[in-house]
Design an enzyme around this catalytic site. Structure first.
Site, PDB file in Angstrom:
ATOM      1  N   ALA A   1       2.493   6.770   4.768  1.00 22.37           N
ATOM      2  CA  ALA A   1       2.502   5.378   5.377  1.00 22.37           C
ATOM      3  C   ALA A   1       3.584   4.707   4.992  1.00 22.37           C
ATOM      4  CB  ALA A   1       2.054   4.420   4.195  1.00 22.37           C
ATOM      5  N   TYR A   2       5.079   5.191   4.307  1.00 18.64           N
ATOM      6  CA  TYR A   2       5.936   4.824   4.182  1.00 18.64           C
ATOM      7  C   TYR A   2       6.953   5.030   6.029  1.00 18.64           C
ATOM      8  CZ  TYR A   2      10.564   3.553   2.373  1.00 18.64           C
ATOM      9  OH  TYR A   2      11.970   3.014   2.049  1.00 18.64           O
ATOM     10  N   GLU A   3       6.262   5.564   5.986  1.00 16.42           N
ATOM     11  CA  GLU A   3       6.644   6.371   7.601  1.00 16.42           C
ATOM     12  C   GLU A   3       6.679   5.008   8.828  1.00 16.42           C
ATOM     13  OE1 GLU A   3       8.118   8.755   5.203  1.00 16.42           O
ATOM     14  OE2 GLU A   3       6.012   8.457   5.773  1.00 16.42           O
TER      15      GLU A   3
ATOM     16  N   VAL B   1      -2.971   4.549   0.724  1.00 11.87           N
ATOM     17  CA  VAL B   1      -2.047   4.592   0.128  1.00 11.87           C
ATOM     18  C   VAL B   1      -2.788   4.567  -1.779  1.00 11.87           C
ATOM     19  CG1 VAL B   1       0.125   4.297  -1.260  1.00 11.87           C
ATOM     20  CG2 VAL B   1      -0.008   3.556   1.310  1.00 11.87           C
ATOM     21  N   ILE B   2      -3.516   5.334  -2.453  1.00 11.67           N
ATOM     22  CA  ILE B   2      -4.493   5.453  -3.257  1.00 11.67           C
ATOM     23  C   ILE B   2      -3.009   5.508  -4.772  1.00 11.67           C
ATOM     24  CG2 ILE B   2      -6.015   5.990  -4.548  1.00 11.67           C
ATOM     25  CD1 ILE B   2      -6.140   7.991  -1.946  1.00 11.67           C
TER      26      ILE B   2
ATOM     27  N   GLY C   1      -0.959   7.342 -10.804  1.00  6.44           N
ATOM     28  CA  GLY C   1      -0.434   7.217 -12.368  1.00  6.44           C
ATOM     29  C   GLY C   1       1.577   6.566 -12.565  1.00  6.44           C
ATOM     30  N   THR C   2       1.857   6.265 -11.081  1.00  4.72           N
ATOM     31  CA  THR C   2       3.073   6.058 -11.379  1.00  4.72           C
ATOM     32  C   THR C   2       3.228   4.761 -10.287  1.00  4.72           C
ATOM     33  OG1 THR C   2       3.529   7.779  -9.448  1.00  4.72           O
ATOM     34  CG2 THR C   2       3.926   8.401 -11.701  1.00  4.72           C
TER      35      THR C   2
ATOM     36  N   HIS D   1       5.218   4.944  -7.722  1.00  8.79           N
ATOM     37  CA  HIS D   1       5.403   5.259  -6.058  1.00  8.79           C
ATOM     38  C   HIS D   1       4.177   4.540  -4.965  1.00  8.79           C
ATOM     39  CE1 HIS D   1       4.771   8.113  -3.067  1.00  8.79           C
ATOM     40  NE2 HIS D   1       5.567   7.947  -3.672  1.00  8.79           N
TER      41      HIS D   1
END
Length: 156
Positions: free
Chosen positions: A57-59, A82-83, A86-87, A89
């Site tokens: 997704a970032y691209e 985008v799921i 725990g961070t 990100h």
């Protein structure tokens, strides 16, 4: 008072779809929904649809920008998932994709439809990719077609 509204029929539209490979098992359903909506509801010819796969997704914004600036397309539909994990990100990827895609639309003047799922769980993503909560890929495709027609009406 003048009111501008548009429908989604755009048989001569040229539409690109950028789609993330990450979470492909969900994104494939988004793509199926988008293509179905474009061809069946929007009456877009299959030959006028181009699909471009990117890693994640970032691209999406960079590929979407290249397509929008090419002059070959009337709109771009961006699809991905985008799921939350725990961070932090999730925030970086979801925010980067969202902000980047909005910038492409504003800078290029080409409609960019946001079909990126941002969910708390895999189950929520599956629900939004064609089960309980409809298909957000189809919704994004119809948004792109409507915006093509809205912009044409504004310029007329």
């Amino acid at each position: 008072m003048n009111i501008i509204k548009a429908n989604v029929a755009a048989p001569d539209a040229r539409v690109a779809i950028t789609i993330a490979r990450f979470n492909q098992f969900i994104n494939d359903s988004l793509l199926d929904g988008a293509v179905d909506a474009l061809t069946r509801i929007g009456q877009v010819k299959d030959d006028n649809i181009t699909v471009v796969w990117v890693p994640g997704a970032y691209e999406l914004p960079l590929a979407t920008e290249a397509l929008a600036k090419s002059g070959k397309y009337d709109a771009v539909v961006a699809l991905g998932t985008v799921i939350r994990g725990g961070t932090a990100h999730f925030e970086y990827v979801a925010g980067g994709a969202s902000n980047g895609l909005a910038s492409v639309a504003q800078d290029s003047g080409v409609p960019v439809a946001f079909g990126v799922l941002t969910t708390e769980s895999i189950e929520q993503a599956i629900e939004r990719a064609g089960t309980k909560a409809g298909n957000k890929g189809a919704e994004a495709a119809l948004t792109a077609l409507e915006m093509i027609n809205v912009l044409k009406a504004i310029k007329a």
